[in-house]
Design a protein around this motif. Structure first.
Motif, PDB file in Angstrom:
ATOM      1  N   HIS A  78       0.797  -1.230   0.000  1.00 18.64           N
ATOM      2  CA  HIS A  78       0.000   0.000   0.000  1.00 18.64           C
ATOM      3  C   HIS A  78       0.831   1.282   0.000  1.00 18.64           C
ATOM      4  O   HIS A  78       0.269   2.369  -0.011  1.00 18.64           O
ATOM      5  CB  HIS A  78      -0.938   0.010   1.217  1.00 18.64           C
ATOM      6  N   TRP A  79       2.146   1.182   0.090  1.00 18.69           N
ATOM      7  CA  TRP A  79       3.065   2.326  -0.020  1.00 18.69           C
ATOM      8  C   TRP A  79       2.969   3.327   1.130  1.00 18.69           C
ATOM      9  O   TRP A  79       3.457   4.437   1.046  1.00 18.69           O
ATOM     10  CB  TRP A  79       2.836   3.067  -1.345  1.00 18.69           C
ATOM     11  N   THR A  80       2.334   2.944   2.207  1.00 18.44           N
ATOM     12  CA  THR A  80       2.197   3.814   3.379  1.00 18.44           C
ATOM     13  C   THR A  80       1.907   2.960   4.606  1.00 18.44           C
ATOM     14  O   THR A  80       1.411   1.834   4.474  1.00 18.44           O
ATOM     15  CB  THR A  80       1.042   4.819   3.179  1.00 18.44           C
ATOM     16  N   LEU A  81       2.228   3.504   5.785  1.00 15.83           N
ATOM     17  CA  LEU A  81       1.859   2.852   7.041  1.00 15.83           C
ATOM     18  C   LEU A  81       0.659   3.539   7.683  1.00 15.83           C
ATOM     19  O   LEU A  81       0.296   3.220   8.806  1.00 15.83           O
ATOM     20  CB  LEU A  81       3.041   2.848   8.019  1.00 15.83           C
ATOM     21  N   CYS A  82       0.050   4.489   6.975  1.00 17.41           N
ATOM     22  CA  CYS A  82      -1.159   5.142   7.485  1.00 17.41           C
ATOM     23  C   CYS A  82      -2.365   4.279   7.125  1.00 17.41           C
ATOM     24  O   CYS A  82      -3.251   4.676   6.357  1.00 17.41           O
ATOM     25  CB  CYS A  82      -1.284   6.549   6.910  1.00 17.41           C
ATOM     26  N   ALA A  83      -2.372   3.089   7.680  1.00 17.84           N
ATOM     27  CA  ALA A  83      -3.397   2.102   7.346  1.00 17.84           C
ATOM     28  C   ALA A  83      -4.714   2.405   8.047  1.00 17.84           C
ATOM     29  O   ALA A  83      -4.724   2.947   9.154  1.00 17.84           O
ATOM     30  CB  ALA A  83      -2.908   0.713   7.755  1.00 17.84           C
ATOM     31  N   PRO A  84      -5.832   2.024   7.435  1.00 18.32           N
ATOM     32  CA  PRO A  84      -7.124   2.114   8.146  1.00 18.32           C
ATOM     33  C   PRO A  84      -7.070   1.204   9.371  1.00 18.32           C
ATOM     34  O   PRO A  84      -6.333   0.219   9.388  1.00 18.32           O
ATOM     35  CB  PRO A  84      -8.128   1.594   7.111  1.00 18.32           C
TER      36      PRO A  84
ATOM     37  N   ARG B 260      -2.770   8.514   2.975  1.00 16.97           N
ATOM     38  CA  ARG B 260      -3.057   7.336   2.151  1.00 16.97           C
ATOM     39  C   ARG B 260      -3.290   7.730   0.698  1.00 16.97           C
ATOM     40  O   ARG B 260      -2.783   7.088  -0.226  1.00 16.97           O
ATOM     41  CB  ARG B 260      -4.287   6.595   2.696  1.00 16.97           C
ATOM     42  N   HIS B 261      -4.074   8.775   0.486  1.00 17.27           N
ATOM     43  CA  HIS B 261      -4.333   9.231  -0.880  1.00 17.27           C
ATOM     44  C   HIS B 261      -3.047   9.750  -1.530  1.00 17.27           C
ATOM     45  O   HIS B 261      -2.774   9.452  -2.701  1.00 17.27           O
ATOM     46  CB  HIS B 261      -5.398  10.330  -0.877  1.00 17.27           C
ATOM     47  N   TYR B 262      -2.295  10.518  -0.775  1.00 16.84           N
ATOM     48  CA  TYR B 262      -1.048  11.069  -1.323  1.00 16.84           C
ATOM     49  C   TYR B 262      -0.095   9.954  -1.750  1.00 16.84           C
ATOM     50  O   TYR B 262       0.502  10.006  -2.826  1.00 16.84           O
ATOM     51  CB  TYR B 262      -0.364  11.960  -0.275  1.00 16.84           C
ATOM     52  N   ALA B 263       0.044   8.926  -0.902  1.00 20.01           N
ATOM     53  CA  ALA B 263       0.956   7.825  -1.214  1.00 20.01           C
ATOM     54  C   ALA B 263       0.529   7.117  -2.493  1.00 20.01           C
ATOM     55  O   ALA B 263       1.371   6.733  -3.319  1.00 20.01           O
ATOM     56  CB  ALA B 263       1.005   6.834  -0.049  1.00 20.01           C
ATOM     57  N   ALA B 264      -0.777   6.952  -2.677  1.00 17.52           N
ATOM     58  CA  ALA B 264      -1.271   6.299  -3.891  1.00 17.52           C
ATOM     59  C   ALA B 264      -0.967   7.145  -5.125  1.00 17.52           C
ATOM     60  O   ALA B 264      -0.522   6.630  -6.159  1.00 17.52           O
ATOM     61  CB  ALA B 264      -2.770   6.046  -3.773  1.00 17.52           C
ATOM     62  N   VAL B 265      -1.192   8.462  -5.019  1.00 15.95           N
ATOM     63  CA  VAL B 265      -0.894   9.355  -6.139  1.00 15.95           C
ATOM     64  C   VAL B 265       0.611   9.346  -6.432  1.00 15.95           C
ATOM     65  O   VAL B 265       1.038   9.289  -7.594  1.00 15.95           O
ATOM     66  CB  VAL B 265      -1.381  10.783  -5.833  1.00 15.95           C
ATOM     67  N   ARG B 266       1.407   9.384  -5.397  1.00 17.89           N
ATOM     68  CA  ARG B 266       2.865   9.365  -5.569  1.00 17.89           C
ATOM     69  C   ARG B 266       3.317   8.122  -6.333  1.00 17.89           C
ATOM     70  O   ARG B 266       4.135   8.210  -7.251  1.00 17.89           O
ATOM     71  CB  ARG B 266       3.529   9.405  -4.192  1.00 17.89           C
TER      72      ARG B 266
ATOM     73  N   THR C 233      -9.407   5.122  -9.266  1.00 18.69           N
ATOM     74  CA  THR C 233      -9.361   4.602  -7.900  1.00 18.69           C
ATOM     75  C   THR C 233      -8.172   3.686  -7.680  1.00 18.69           C
ATOM     76  O   THR C 233      -7.724   2.991  -8.583  1.00 18.69           O
ATOM     77  CB  THR C 233     -10.653   3.827  -7.565  1.00 18.69           C
ATOM     78  N   VAL C 234      -7.677   3.694  -6.455  1.00 16.84           N
ATOM     79  CA  VAL C 234      -6.599   2.809  -6.015  1.00 16.84           C
ATOM     80  C   VAL C 234      -6.961   2.322  -4.619  1.00 16.84           C
ATOM     81  O   VAL C 234      -7.250   3.131  -3.732  1.00 16.84           O
ATOM     82  CB  VAL C 234      -5.240   3.545  -5.966  1.00 16.84           C
ATOM     83  N   HIS C 235      -6.989   1.024  -4.427  1.00 12.21           N
ATOM     84  CA  HIS C 235      -7.335   0.444  -3.125  1.00 12.21           C
ATOM     85  C   HIS C 235      -8.666   0.995  -2.599  1.00 12.21           C
ATOM     86  O   HIS C 235      -8.824   1.266  -1.407  1.00 12.21           O
ATOM     87  CB  HIS C 235      -6.229   0.703  -2.107  1.00 12.21           C
ATOM     88  N   GLY C 236      -9.603   1.221  -3.508  1.00 14.69           N
ATOM     89  CA  GLY C 236     -10.914   1.714  -3.117  1.00 14.69           C
ATOM     90  C   GLY C 236     -10.989   3.215  -2.907  1.00 14.69           C
ATOM     91  O   GLY C 236     -12.048   3.733  -2.549  1.00 14.69           O
ATOM     92  N   MET C 237      -9.894   3.938  -3.121  1.00 16.23           N
ATOM     93  CA  MET C 237      -9.878   5.396  -2.929  1.00 16.23           C
ATOM     94  C   MET C 237      -9.962   6.093  -4.281  1.00 16.23           C
ATOM     95  O   MET C 237      -9.224   5.735  -5.212  1.00 16.23           O
ATOM     96  CB  MET C 237      -8.580   5.818  -2.218  1.00 16.23           C
ATOM     97  N   ASP C 238     -10.825   7.091  -4.390  1.00 19.65           N
ATOM     98  CA  ASP C 238     -10.921   7.885  -5.618  1.00 19.65           C
ATOM     99  C   ASP C 238      -9.819   8.941  -5.567  1.00 19.65           C
ATOM    100  O   ASP C 238     -10.031  10.066  -5.097  1.00 19.65           O
ATOM    101  CB  ASP C 238     -12.298   8.535  -5.729  1.00 19.65           C
TER     102      ASP C 238
END
Length: 266
Positions: free
Chosen positions: A64-70, A120-126, A144-149
């Protein structure tokens, strides 16, 4: 190793627990301790659990490219999201700088001063932009990535009001990806934008300062924040009053508050 783990019929988990007890009570010879340490023995069971969760955190980051997990996220069958959320609480790692360093080695932004949902969104965009065949013009609402728009999120960050509400560190991260703010809407009254020196603007500045220092926006009602110019803002009262009057806020001000991480502003 879980306490009830067995190798064949042998209760290895119980045996290891007994070795830890003997070591802690000073009942183990140095030679035996050395032999166990050579195999990777961790004497502190709490530290052992941390290392196991840390391994799961590495797996989550790779995916997921981040540790800011849900909080509901899992990895290696461990509740990694809740574990990380607990560690982000103030003082959770007091006295354990090596643990905080281990998490930062995986993700320097594992405990951001801004909302974890933003990270989380930033990491996906990055990561999307790191791919050679992906450009900013392709990240439109609906992507969308991992359910995030992430496309919708990106468009929102570029809105003038939202951009101004971001911390300098957030804007810096976006700018490193080539993301900049859209121009301010023409003809927008200064009062609607906050107005230089207005009470709302001072409150927002105080909120940014408080969040950067404390890492959260749970402000006690009696808290008073002092700005760099010496101005004192009754931040707890400001926040409480603003929330109560949110229905009367302009759209511009609601966007600013939402950009700071207040879901109720939307």
């Amino acid at each position: 190793m879980p306490y009830d783990h067995k190798e064949g019929a042998y209760p290895l988990g119980q045996w290891i627990a007994e070795q830890r007890r003997a070591y802690g009570a000073g009942q183990m010879t140095g030679r035996r301790a050395e032999r166990l340490e050579a195999l990777g023995m961790v004497w502190d069971a709490t530290d052992a659990a941390f290392q196991e969760n840390l391994a799961a955190a590495r797996v989550y980051y790779e995916q997921h490219w981040t540790l800011c997990a849900p909080r509901t996220a899992t990895a290696l069958d461990r509740p990694i999201g809740q574990w990380l959320s607990n560690l982000r609480r103030p003082g959770a790692l007091a006295g354990h700088p090596e643990r905080e360093a281990a998490l930062a080695a995986i993700d320097p932004d594992w405990k951001p001063a801004w909302p974890v949902t933003w990270q989380r969104h930033y990491a996906a965009v990055r990561e999307l932009l790191a791919e050679e065949d992906t450009t900013l013009t392709e990240l439109l609402p609906g992507v969308t990535v991992h359910g995030m728009d992430v496309g919708k999120w990106l468009a929102r960050q570029r809105e003038h009001a939202v951009w101004q509400a971001l911390l300098p560190q957030q804007r810096e991260r976006l700018e490193q990806l080539g993301i900049t703010a859209l121009p301010a809407p023409k003809g927008t009254p200064a009062k609607a934008r906050g107005g230089a020196g207005s009470a709302f603007e001072r409150g927002v500045e105080a909120l940014r300062q408080y969040r950067l220092r404390e890492g959260h926006l749970t402000v006690p009602r009696t808290h008073v924040e002092t700005l760099p110019d010496g101005t004192q803002v009754k931040l707890g009262v400001f926040l409480s009053n603003t929330k109560t009057r949110r229905a009367k806020l302009t759209e511009e001000r609601r966007k600013i508050l939402a950009g700071l991480g207040f879901d109720w502003a939307t």
